[in-house]
Write an enzyme that holds these catalytic residues in place. Structure first.
Site, PDB file in Angstrom:
ATOM      1  N   ARG A   1      -6.147   2.802  13.368  1.00 31.77           N
ATOM      2  CA  ARG A   1      -4.973   2.438  13.929  1.00 31.77           C
ATOM      3  C   ARG A   1      -5.090   1.706  15.116  1.00 31.77           C
ATOM      4  O   ARG A   1      -4.356   0.592  15.344  1.00 31.77           O
ATOM      5  CB  ARG A   1      -4.144   3.726  14.211  1.00 31.77           C
ATOM      6  CG  ARG A   1      -3.741   4.466  12.869  1.00 31.77           C
ATOM      7  CD  ARG A   1      -3.087   5.814  13.446  1.00 31.77           C
ATOM      8  NE  ARG A   1      -2.438   6.627  12.270  1.00 31.77           N
ATOM      9  CZ  ARG A   1      -2.763   7.837  12.174  1.00 31.77           C
ATOM     10  NH1 ARG A   1      -3.183   8.318  12.945  1.00 31.77           N
ATOM     11  NH2 ARG A   1      -2.317   8.393  10.889  1.00 31.77           N
TER      12      ARG A   1
ATOM     13  N   PHE B   7       3.957   2.924   3.171  1.00 31.88           N
ATOM     14  CA  PHE B   7       3.732   4.256   3.377  1.00 31.88           C
ATOM     15  C   PHE B   7       3.539   4.704   4.679  1.00 31.88           C
ATOM     16  O   PHE B   7       2.272   5.203   5.241  1.00 31.88           O
ATOM     17  CB  PHE B   7       2.077   4.623   2.258  1.00 31.88           C
ATOM     18  CG  PHE B   7       2.379   3.900   1.087  1.00 31.88           C
ATOM     19  CD1 PHE B   7       2.905   4.548   0.201  1.00 31.88           C
ATOM     20  CD2 PHE B   7       1.620   2.716   0.920  1.00 31.88           C
ATOM     21  CE1 PHE B   7       2.723   3.929  -1.099  1.00 31.88           C
ATOM     22  CE2 PHE B   7       1.946   2.096  -0.322  1.00 31.88           C
ATOM     23  CZ  PHE B   7       2.341   2.789  -1.478  1.00 31.88           C
TER      24      PHE B   7
ATOM     25  N   ASP C  27       8.648   4.156   3.819  1.00 33.20           N
ATOM     26  CA  ASP C  27       8.255   5.396   2.983  1.00 33.20           C
ATOM     27  C   ASP C  27       9.185   6.095   2.146  1.00 33.20           C
ATOM     28  O   ASP C  27      10.386   5.971   2.466  1.00 33.20           O
ATOM     29  CB  ASP C  27       7.748   6.476   4.000  1.00 33.20           C
ATOM     30  CG  ASP C  27       6.702   7.458   3.555  1.00 33.20           C
ATOM     31  OD1 ASP C  27       5.585   7.105   4.026  1.00 33.20           O
ATOM     32  OD2 ASP C  27       7.036   8.102   2.797  1.00 33.20           O
ATOM     33  N   SER C  28       8.839   6.591   0.959  1.00 34.81           N
ATOM     34  CA  SER C  28       9.582   7.078   0.020  1.00 34.81           C
ATOM     35  C   SER C  28      10.125   8.480   0.524  1.00 34.81           C
ATOM     36  O   SER C  28      11.326   8.981   0.104  1.00 34.81           O
ATOM     37  CB  SER C  28       9.025   7.420  -1.192  1.00 34.81           C
ATOM     38  OG  SER C  28       7.776   8.265  -1.249  1.00 34.81           O
TER      39      SER C  28
ATOM     40  N   ASP D  13      -1.282   1.431   2.987  1.00 40.68           N
ATOM     41  CA  ASP D  13      -2.162   3.096   3.166  1.00 40.68           C
ATOM     42  C   ASP D  13      -1.572   3.746   2.238  1.00 40.68           C
ATOM     43  O   ASP D  13      -0.993   4.920   2.542  1.00 40.68           O
ATOM     44  CB  ASP D  13      -1.999   3.270   4.529  1.00 40.68           C
ATOM     45  CG  ASP D  13      -2.870   4.706   4.951  1.00 40.68           C
ATOM     46  OD1 ASP D  13      -3.756   4.849   3.915  1.00 40.68           O
ATOM     47  OD2 ASP D  13      -2.700   5.276   5.989  1.00 40.68           O
TER      48      ASP D  13
ATOM     49  N   CYS E 256      -7.816   6.252  -0.202  1.00 37.71           N
ATOM     50  CA  CYS E 256      -8.237   7.566   0.238  1.00 37.71           C
ATOM     51  C   CYS E 256      -9.027   8.143  -0.926  1.00 37.71           C
ATOM     52  O   CYS E 256      -8.897   9.283  -0.945  1.00 37.71           O
ATOM     53  CB  CYS E 256      -7.308   8.513   0.795  1.00 37.71           C
ATOM     54  SG  CYS E 256      -5.858   8.630   0.018  1.00 37.71           S
TER      55      CYS E 256
END
Length: 394
Positions: free
Chosen positions: A210, A226, A248-249, A298, A338
């Site tokens: 970040r 995300f 974002d969902s 991400d 990830c």
């Protein structure tokens, strides 16, 4: 202690200090160990190899702990391992950062144990039957060494299924965490919810990334996909981004992000939040002709196992293709995976396919990894799960 004898030629992993031995490598077991019990692992020639947790319900039947035959696996052993793990992170925590990962499973010689610190609270993930068997000792040691306000159990991940353990969540000791715990990372304040948040409540594995990425966002328009609780968004605003769009969902993620924006005093004129499926929103931006200077991707773990690799590769490729199409010429794409099943070279190949489909030339500027509180044990390369690329899209 019960002996587990390996098949001839199957001792190599143990000799090389890899912490996993699969069930197919076992020749015989002298006795009937309980799942989670510590056993002695021996070669076909009956030579001592290691001590390990045993579990006949898992493909990883043996999780190796100790390679010195003269050492006893007892409470003192756990105390020493935890003390070393905690001491190695002490310099990570300061007035600007009071959250980090204190114990990272196999990397800290405690397979199946993850401990995260969030200000005065600890979050535990117990992912192996062996750790579950000594959980009370671990809680006592953590209490004595860290004196937290409370210890919360977040052992609700899918990894427990591999050990035939049920998901659990709840208070283990001390105070119930408040609805929002206030933590600081890189000088930015976050309110996070341990009980209802994804995973253990906050993705501290992106702390360094970040900060690195934020240096590229000054006077830029940024799209953070995300976004979760806003780590990349907030760092970008803190470094002088002209505008950040966060997608974002999850309604909870967006609500938490908005709360964190207000907490840090960032102008709402410089940020807008969108609750939407990311792929759907990227396509909508493309149809609108929307462009950004910086795009951050991400996503969650697309490949939980190697069996899902092909499907995940297609998902990563399409996601990155869309991200590239939304960038101004010379724009920056920060893209992450990830998924432990996706190694860095595979990820680079996926990005190359995405660039070809998008008709864009791409340069790699930097490579991202996980921070030092998520160490990668040299004998356990599987611990390297987070990888990322900082790209210039021409």
């Amino acid at each position: 202690m019960i002996d587990v004898i390996l098949k001839k030629g199957k001792e190599k992993a143990a000799v090389l200090r890899h912490p996993w031995i699969f069930s197919g490598a076992i020749e015989k077991i002298k006795g009937k160990p309980e799942n989670g019990e510590v056993v002695t692992v021996k070669s076909a020639e009956k030579e001592f190899l290691a001590y390990a947790y045993y579990n006949d319900q898992s493909r990883v039947a043996l999780r190796l702990l100790e390679w010195d035959e003269n050492i006893t696996i007892d409470k003192q052993w756990y105390q020493e391992k935890l003390s070393k793990a905690l001491a190695s992170r002490s310099h990570v925590l300061d007035e600007n950062t009071n959250t980090c990962r204190l114990v990272f499973s196999e990397a800290d010689f405690l397979p199946g144990l993850i401990v995260d610190k969030y200000a005065d609270f600890l979050s535990l993930q117990v992912l192996s039957a062996g750790i579950e068997a000594v959980q009370e000792d671990i809680i006592t040691i953590l209490r004595d060494q860290l004196n937290p306000k409370g210890i919360f159990d977040k052992s609700d991940g899918g990894a427990r299924k591999h050990e035939n353990l049920e998901p659990v969540q709840g208070l283990l000791w001390g105070e119930v965490p408040p609805e929002f715990i206030e933590v600081k990372e890189n000088g930015i304040t976050y309110h996070i919810n341990i009980a209802d948040g994804q995973k253990s409540g906050f993705y501290c594995d992106q702390r360094d990334n970040r900060l690195i990425l934020a240096e590229y966002t000054k006077d830029k328009t940024v799209l953070d996909c995300f976004c979760y609780s806003g780590g990349f968004s907030l760092n970008s605003l803190n470094k002088g981004a002209t505008h950040v769009t966060s997608v974002d969902s999850s309604a909870l993620a967006i609500e938490t992000l908005m709360h964190n924006l207000e907490l840090n005093g960032f102008s709402k004129d410089k940020q807008n939040s969108i609750q939407s499926d990311v792929n759907k929103q990227l396509r909508a931006f493309k149809e609108e002709g929307k462009k950004f200077d910086v795009v951050i991707l991400d996503p969650p773990k697309y490949a939980p196992s190697r069996a899902a690799l092909d499907r995940a590769a297609r998902a990563y490729k399409d996601l990155n293709r869309l991200g590239m199409l939304l960038l101004e010429s010379g724009g920056i794409l920060a893209t992450f995976s990830c998924s432990g099943a996706v190694d860095l070279e595979t990820f680079k190949q996926i990005i190359a396919w995405a660039a070809l489909d998008a008709g864009r030339e791409v340069q790699i500027i930097k490579q991202f990894s996980q921070p030092e509180d998520h160490p990668i044990r040299i004998s356990f390369p599987e611990g390297e799960y987070l990888k990322g690329l900082l790209l210039r899209v021409l």
